[in-house]
Motif scaffolding. Structure first.
Motif, PDB file in Angstrom:
ATOM      1  N   SER A  30     -91.179 -15.594-111.907  1.00 43.38           N
ATOM      2  CA  SER A  30     -89.788 -15.599-111.456  1.00 43.38           C
ATOM      3  C   SER A  30     -89.644 -15.939-109.974  1.00 43.38           C
ATOM      4  O   SER A  30     -88.539 -16.118-109.482  1.00 43.38           O
ATOM      5  CB  SER A  30     -89.140 -14.245-111.730  1.00 43.38           C
ATOM      6  N   ARG A  31     -90.734 -16.023-109.254  1.00 41.41           N
ATOM      7  CA  ARG A  31     -90.700 -16.340-107.824  1.00 41.41           C
ATOM      8  C   ARG A  31     -91.049 -17.794-107.537  1.00 41.41           C
ATOM      9  O   ARG A  31     -91.160 -18.197-106.380  1.00 41.41           O
ATOM     10  CB  ARG A  31     -91.637 -15.416-107.064  1.00 41.41           C
ATOM     11  N   SER A  52     -84.543 -23.047-109.750  1.00 45.80           N
ATOM     12  CA  SER A  52     -84.968 -21.986-108.855  1.00 45.80           C
ATOM     13  C   SER A  52     -85.684 -20.875-109.619  1.00 45.80           C
ATOM     14  O   SER A  52     -85.648 -20.826-110.851  1.00 45.80           O
ATOM     15  CB  SER A  52     -83.751 -21.408-108.128  1.00 45.80           C
ATOM     16  N   GLY A  53     -86.315 -19.970-108.879  1.00 44.11           N
ATOM     17  CA  GLY A  53     -87.056 -18.886-109.493  1.00 44.11           C
ATOM     18  C   GLY A  53     -86.227 -18.051-110.451  1.00 44.11           C
ATOM     19  O   GLY A  53     -86.675 -17.688-111.539  1.00 44.11           O
ATOM     20  N   SER A  54     -85.014 -17.752-110.031  1.00 42.16           N
ATOM     21  CA  SER A  54     -84.130 -16.945-110.879  1.00 42.16           C
ATOM     22  C   SER A  54     -83.554 -17.742-112.039  1.00 42.16           C
ATOM     23  O   SER A  54     -83.043 -17.160-112.995  1.00 42.16           O
ATOM     24  CB  SER A  54     -82.978 -16.397-110.038  1.00 42.16           C
ATOM     25  N   GLY A  56     -81.005 -19.689-111.590  1.00 46.21           N
ATOM     26  CA  GLY A  56     -79.589 -19.846-111.334  1.00 46.21           C
ATOM     27  C   GLY A  56     -79.191 -21.145-110.669  1.00 46.21           C
ATOM     28  O   GLY A  56     -78.005 -21.499-110.634  1.00 46.21           O
ATOM     29  N   LYS A  72     -84.998 -21.937-117.756  1.00 42.53           N
ATOM     30  CA  LYS A  72     -86.174 -21.116-117.448  1.00 42.53           C
ATOM     31  C   LYS A  72     -86.009 -19.768-118.131  1.00 42.53           C
ATOM     32  O   LYS A  72     -84.943 -19.149-118.050  1.00 42.53           O
ATOM     33  CB  LYS A  72     -86.247 -20.958-115.931  1.00 42.53           C
ATOM     34  N   ASN A  74     -87.775 -16.372-117.746  1.00 46.35           N
ATOM     35  CA  ASN A  74     -88.789 -15.644-116.976  1.00 46.35           C
ATOM     36  C   ASN A  74     -89.505 -14.589-117.816  1.00 46.35           C
ATOM     37  O   ASN A  74     -90.640 -14.230-117.520  1.00 46.35           O
ATOM     38  CB  ASN A  74     -88.149 -15.002-115.751  1.00 46.35           C
ATOM     39  N   ASP A 104     -87.248 -15.388-102.027  1.00 47.03           N
ATOM     40  CA  ASP A 104     -85.856 -15.629-102.390  1.00 47.03           C
ATOM     41  C   ASP A 104     -85.790 -16.307-103.750  1.00 47.03           C
ATOM     42  O   ASP A 104     -86.208 -17.464-103.887  1.00 47.03           O
ATOM     43  CB  ASP A 104     -85.195 -16.517-101.326  1.00 47.03           C
ATOM     44  N   PRO A 105     -85.257 -15.627-104.772  1.00 49.75           N
ATOM     45  CA  PRO A 105     -85.221 -16.205-106.118  1.00 49.75           C
ATOM     46  C   PRO A 105     -84.245 -17.364-106.267  1.00 49.75           C
ATOM     47  O   PRO A 105     -84.251 -18.037-107.294  1.00 49.75           O
ATOM     48  CB  PRO A 105     -84.809 -15.027-107.006  1.00 49.75           C
ATOM     49  N   THR A 106     -83.413 -17.601-105.241  1.00 47.49           N
ATOM     50  CA  THR A 106     -82.468 -18.716-105.311  1.00 47.49           C
ATOM     51  C   THR A 106     -82.980 -19.943-104.548  1.00 47.49           C
ATOM     52  O   THR A 106     -82.309 -20.961-104.492  1.00 47.49           O
ATOM     53  CB  THR A 106     -81.108 -18.312-104.724  1.00 47.49           C
TER      54      THR A 106
END
Length: 128
Positions: A30-31, A52-54, A56, A72, A74, A104-106
Motif C-alpha cells: 500500500s506504500r 498511488s499507494g492508496s 486514490g 489496486k 491492497n 504518503d499514500p497519495t
C-alpha cells in the motif's frame, strides 16, 4: 525487495478487452506507486498508467485515456489494468512496476521516474 508477476495477456481482436493482473510480494504494498508500461517491437518502453499507494489517484497516457483503467487491491497485493476497445497499436509486452515505499499514500511520481522494481512482462497482441 518487491517481486512482481504479471498475468492476463493474450491474443484479442480489435475492439476487445483484456484485464492484466500484477501480483506483488512484500508487506508494504500500500506504500508503493504502481505503474504499467509497455514496449512494442522496435520501440522504446512507454508509460501507460500509474496509481498511488492508496489507489486514490491515477494517471494515464493520452493514448489510453478513456479506454484503460488501472486499479489496486491492497488487500490482495495486486494491481490491475483493464483494457477496453483495444487497437492493433496496443500490441506490446506490458510490464508492471513498483516505486517506493512512500510514507504518503497519495504520492504520485513522474511518468519518466525510474521505478524501483519490474515484472517480467506479459504479451498482449491485438489483431485487426
Amino acid at each position: 525487495q518487491v517481486q512482481l508477476v504479471e498475468s492476463g495477456g493474450g491474443l484479442v481482436q480489435a475492439g476487445g478487452s483484456l484485464r492484466l493482473s500484477c501480483a506483488a510480494s512484500g508487506p508494504t504494498f500500500s506504500r508503493y506507486v504502481m505503474g504499467w508500461f509497455r514496449q512494442a517491437p522496435g520501440k522504446e518502453r512507454e508509460f501507460v498508467a500509474a496509481i498511488s499507494g492508496s489507489g486514490g489517484r491515477t494517471y494515464y497516457a493520452d493514448s489510453v485515456k478513456g479506454r484503460f483503467t488501472i486499479s489496486k487491491d491492497n488487500a490482495k497485493n495486486t494491481v490491475y489494468l483493464r483494457m477496453n476497445s483495444l487497437k492493433p497499436e496496443d500490441t506490446a509486452v506490458y510490464y508492471c512496476a513498483a516505486d517506493g515505499p512512500y510514507a504518503d499514500p497519495t504520492r504520485m511520481v513522474q511518468t519518466d521516474t525510474p521505478y524501483d522494481y519490474w515484472g517480467q512482462g506479459t504479451q498482449v497482441t491485438v489483431s485487426s
